[in-house]
Design a protein around this motif. Structure first.
Motif, PDB file in Angstrom:
ATOM      1  N   GLN A   1      -2.471   6.958  -4.456  1.00  0.00           N
ATOM      2  CA  GLN A   1      -3.664   7.669  -4.934  1.00  0.00           C
ATOM      3  C   GLN A   1      -3.325   8.965  -5.649  1.00  0.00           C
ATOM      4  O   GLN A   1      -4.188   9.540  -6.312  1.00  0.00           O
ATOM      5  N   GLY A   2      -2.095   9.417  -5.519  1.00  0.00           N
ATOM      6  CA  GLY A   2      -1.650  10.626  -6.201  1.00  0.00           C
ATOM      7  C   GLY A   2      -1.731  11.860  -5.323  1.00  0.00           C
ATOM      8  O   GLY A   2      -2.529  11.941  -4.396  1.00  0.00           O
ATOM      9  N   THR A   3      -0.891  12.824  -5.639  1.00  0.00           N
ATOM     10  CA  THR A   3      -0.894  14.112  -4.944  1.00  0.00           C
ATOM     11  C   THR A   3      -0.694  15.211  -5.973  1.00  0.00           C
ATOM     12  O   THR A   3       0.129  15.092  -6.880  1.00  0.00           O
ATOM     13  N   GLN A   4      -1.469  16.280  -5.831  1.00  0.00           N
ATOM     14  CA  GLN A   4      -1.459  17.361  -6.821  1.00  0.00           C
ATOM     15  C   GLN A   4      -0.299  18.318  -6.565  1.00  0.00           C
ATOM     16  O   GLN A   4      -0.093  18.768  -5.432  1.00  0.00           O
ATOM     17  N   VAL A   5       0.417  18.615  -7.627  1.00  0.00           N
ATOM     18  CA  VAL A   5       1.447  19.658  -7.606  1.00  0.00           C
ATOM     19  C   VAL A   5       1.049  20.710  -8.629  1.00  0.00           C
ATOM     20  O   VAL A   5       0.822  20.392  -9.805  1.00  0.00           O
ATOM     21  N   THR A   6       0.956  21.946  -8.175  1.00  0.00           N
ATOM     22  CA  THR A   6       0.597  23.053  -9.061  1.00  0.00           C
ATOM     23  C   THR A   6       1.678  24.117  -8.971  1.00  0.00           C
ATOM     24  O   THR A   6       1.997  24.589  -7.882  1.00  0.00           O
ATOM     25  N   VAL A   7       2.239  24.473 -10.131  1.00  0.00           N
ATOM     26  CA  VAL A   7       3.292  25.473 -10.196  1.00  0.00           C
ATOM     27  C   VAL A   7       2.752  26.678 -10.942  1.00  0.00           C
ATOM     28  O   VAL A   7       2.392  26.568 -12.130  1.00  0.00           O
ATOM     29  N   SER A   8       2.706  27.802 -10.279  1.00  0.00           N
ATOM     30  CA  SER A   8       2.171  29.026 -10.894  1.00  0.00           C
ATOM     31  C   SER A   8       3.303  29.829 -11.518  1.00  0.00           C
ATOM     32  O   SER A   8       4.425  29.841 -11.025  1.00  0.00           O
ATOM     33  N   SER A   9       2.953  30.495 -12.596  1.00  0.00           N
ATOM     34  CA  SER A   9       3.972  31.283 -13.307  1.00  0.00           C
ATOM     35  C   SER A   9       4.051  32.688 -12.770  1.00  0.00           C
ATOM     36  O   SER A   9       3.237  33.126 -11.981  1.00  0.00           O
TER      37      SER A   9
ATOM     38  N   TYR B   1       1.028  13.714  -9.128  1.00  0.00           N
ATOM     39  CA  TYR B   1       2.205  12.868  -9.004  1.00  0.00           C
ATOM     40  C   TYR B   1       1.841  11.579  -8.256  1.00  0.00           C
ATOM     41  O   TYR B   1       1.200  11.625  -7.200  1.00  0.00           O
ATOM     42  N   TYR B   2       2.292  10.471  -8.809  1.00  0.00           N
ATOM     43  CA  TYR B   2       1.987   9.156  -8.267  1.00  0.00           C
ATOM     44  C   TYR B   2       3.260   8.411  -7.888  1.00  0.00           C
ATOM     45  O   TYR B   2       4.241   8.422  -8.642  1.00  0.00           O
ATOM     46  N   CYS B   3       3.200   7.748  -6.765  1.00  0.00           N
ATOM     47  CA  CYS B   3       4.237   6.834  -6.325  1.00  0.00           C
ATOM     48  C   CYS B   3       3.834   5.423  -6.767  1.00  0.00           C
ATOM     49  O   CYS B   3       2.640   5.085  -6.742  1.00  0.00           O
ATOM     50  N   ALA B   4       4.822   4.616  -7.155  1.00  0.00           N
ATOM     51  CA  ALA B   4       4.503   3.274  -7.620  1.00  0.00           C
ATOM     52  C   ALA B   4       5.626   2.308  -7.271  1.00  0.00           C
ATOM     53  O   ALA B   4       6.782   2.716  -7.127  1.00  0.00           O
ATOM     54  N   GLY B   5       5.286   1.039  -7.161  1.00  0.00           N
ATOM     55  CA  GLY B   5       6.258   0.009  -6.833  1.00  0.00           C
ATOM     56  C   GLY B   5       6.207  -1.144  -7.815  1.00  0.00           C
ATOM     57  O   GLY B   5       5.123  -1.523  -8.280  1.00  0.00           O
TER      58      GLY B   5
ATOM     59  N   GLN C   1       0.860  -1.182   0.000  1.00  0.00           N
ATOM     60  CA  GLN C   1       0.000   0.000   0.000  1.00  0.00           C
ATOM     61  C   GLN C   1       0.898   1.235   0.000  1.00  0.00           C
ATOM     62  O   GLN C   1       1.856   1.310   0.768  1.00  0.00           O
ATOM     63  N   LEU C   2       0.567   2.179  -0.868  1.00  0.00           N
ATOM     64  CA  LEU C   2       1.380   3.380  -1.037  1.00  0.00           C
ATOM     65  C   LEU C   2       0.536   4.624  -0.805  1.00  0.00           C
ATOM     66  O   LEU C   2      -0.597   4.696  -1.293  1.00  0.00           O
ATOM     67  N   ALA C   3       1.108   5.586  -0.094  1.00  0.00           N
ATOM     68  CA  ALA C   3       0.380   6.824   0.200  1.00  0.00           C
ATOM     69  C   ALA C   3       1.308   8.012   0.036  1.00  0.00           C
ATOM     70  O   ALA C   3       2.310   8.121   0.753  1.00  0.00           O
ATOM     71  N   GLU C   4       0.971   8.888  -0.917  1.00  0.00           N
ATOM     72  CA  GLU C   4       1.771  10.079  -1.179  1.00  0.00           C
ATOM     73  C   GLU C   4       1.334  11.246  -0.301  1.00  0.00           C
ATOM     74  O   GLU C   4       0.178  11.334   0.111  1.00  0.00           O
ATOM     75  N   SER C   5       2.275  12.155  -0.080  1.00  0.00           N
ATOM     76  CA  SER C   5       1.983  13.400   0.606  1.00  0.00           C
ATOM     77  C   SER C   5       2.982  14.452   0.142  1.00  0.00           C
ATOM     78  O   SER C   5       3.988  14.115  -0.497  1.00  0.00           O
ATOM     79  N   GLY C   6       2.681  15.698   0.435  1.00  0.00           N
ATOM     80  CA  GLY C   6       3.627  16.767   0.162  1.00  0.00           C
ATOM     81  C   GLY C   6       3.326  17.641  -1.028  1.00  0.00           C
ATOM     82  O   GLY C   6       4.055  18.594  -1.292  1.00  0.00           O
TER      83      GLY C   6
END
Length: 125
Positions: free
Chosen positions: A117-125, A94-98, A3-8
Motif C-alpha cells: 500500500q506504500g509508506t511515506q518518506v519525507t526528507v526535510s532540507s 515508497y512501495y514494495c513489490a513482488g 500480500q505485501l505490507a510496508e512499514s518504517g
C-alpha cells in the motif's frame, strides 16, 4: 498470491537515515524477486532497488546507488531498504513489490504482480 505490507516511513532531515521494511504473506516468498519503487508528487512510479530470489543479486537506480541497500530475509519473509544520506529529492511514497519474472524485469513497474500500500518518506532540507 502475495500480500505485501510496508512499514518504517517517516520524516527525517537531509543527511539522515531510515529503514523501510516489507512483510510478505501468502505464496512462497522465495518464488518472487522483490523490488522497491517510489512515486514522487507529480511523477510516475520509478524503480529504486530490487533483490533476486536468492538474495544474492541486487540492483539499484543510479540515483540511490551507494546510499541505499536492499536485502531480504527468507526466514522472516521480509525485504528491507536501508536508506542513508537521504536527500529532499528522496521524498516520495515508497512501495514494495513482488514479481515472478526474472532479473530482466526487475527495473520495470508493470512487470510486478503484487504491490504493497506504500509508506511515506519525507526528507526535510
Amino acid at each position: 498470491q502475495v500480500q505485501l505490507a510496508e512499514s518504517g516511513g517517516g520524516l527525517v532531515q537531509a543527511g539522515g537515515s531510515l529503514r523501510l521494511s516489507c512483510a510478505a504473506s501468502g505464496d512462497t516468498f522465495g518464488n518472487y524477486g522483490m523490488g522497491w519503487f517510489r512515486q514522487r508528487p507529480g511523477n510516475e512510479r520509478e524503480f529504486v532497488a530490487a533483490v533476486g530470489r536468492s538474495g544474492v543479486s541486487t540492483y539499484y537506480a543510479d540515483s540511490v546507488q551507494g546510499r541505499f541497500t536492499i536485502s531480504r530475509d527468507s526466514a522472516k519473509n521480509t525485504v528491507a531498504l536501508q536508506m542513508h544520506n537521504l536527500k529532499p529529492e528522496d521524498t516520495a511514497i515508497y512501495y514494495c513489490a513482488g514479481t515472478r519474472k526474472g532479473y530482466s524485469a526487475y527495473r520495470i513497474v508493470h512487470e510486478y504482480d503484487y504491490w504493497g500500500q506504500g509508506t511515506q518518506v519525507t526528507v526535510s532540507s
